[in-house]
Scaffold this motif. Sequence first.
Motif, PDB file in Angstrom:
ATOM      1  N   CYS A 164       0.841  -1.199   0.000  1.00 35.83           N
ATOM      2  CA  CYS A 164       0.000   0.000   0.000  1.00 35.83           C
ATOM      3  C   CYS A 164       0.877   1.251   0.000  1.00 35.83           C
ATOM      4  O   CYS A 164       2.056   1.209   0.365  1.00 35.83           O
ATOM      5  N   GLU A 165       0.299   2.361  -0.368  1.00 37.56           N
ATOM      6  CA  GLU A 165       0.986   3.645  -0.335  1.00 37.56           C
ATOM      7  C   GLU A 165       1.499   3.973   1.071  1.00 37.56           C
ATOM      8  O   GLU A 165       2.520   4.626   1.240  1.00 37.56           O
ATOM      9  N   CYS A 166       0.787   3.489   2.113  1.00 32.34           N
ATOM     10  CA  CYS A 166       1.182   3.748   3.498  1.00 32.34           C
ATOM     11  C   CYS A 166       2.363   2.881   3.934  1.00 32.34           C
ATOM     12  O   CYS A 166       2.907   3.069   5.013  1.00 32.34           O
ATOM     13  N   GLN A 205      -5.141  -1.482  -4.796  1.00 33.54           N
ATOM     14  CA  GLN A 205      -3.937  -0.674  -4.617  1.00 33.54           C
ATOM     15  C   GLN A 205      -3.715  -0.244  -3.176  1.00 33.54           C
ATOM     16  O   GLN A 205      -2.707   0.389  -2.882  1.00 33.54           O
ATOM     17  N   ASP A 206      -4.667  -0.526  -2.279  1.00 26.70           N
ATOM     18  CA  ASP A 206      -4.520  -0.083  -0.899  1.00 26.70           C
ATOM     19  C   ASP A 206      -4.847  -1.197   0.090  1.00 26.70           C
ATOM     20  O   ASP A 206      -5.587  -2.115  -0.219  1.00 26.70           O
ATOM     21  N   CYS A 218      -6.405   1.454   4.943  1.00 29.23           N
ATOM     22  CA  CYS A 218      -6.527   2.664   4.125  1.00 29.23           C
ATOM     23  C   CYS A 218      -7.854   2.681   3.371  1.00 29.23           C
ATOM     24  O   CYS A 218      -8.473   3.736   3.227  1.00 29.23           O
TER      25      CYS A 218
END
Length: 71
Positions: free
Chosen positions: A34-36, A52-53, A57
Motif C-alpha cells: 500500500c501507499e502507506c 492498490q490499498d 486505508c
Amino acid sequence: MADDVDFADERIEKELASALAARVVYRGESAHECECGAEISEGRRAAVPGVQDCITCAEQSALKLRGVRRG
C-alpha cells in the motif's frame, strides 16, 4: 397519491445510486504494498483484483466519503 413508503423508497434508491457511483473500481494488477507502506495480503489481492490499498486505508477512505471521522 404518494405516501411515506414511496418517499422512503425514492430516497433509498437515490442513496444507493450515489453510493454505487462513488465506489472505487480497481483495474489492472494488484499492488503488493500500500501507499502507506503496509503489505496488501494475498487474500485481499485475490478478492479485489487490481487493489492498490490495504484494508485499513480502504476503510479510512470509505469513512471519509461518508463524512465520518474516527477519534
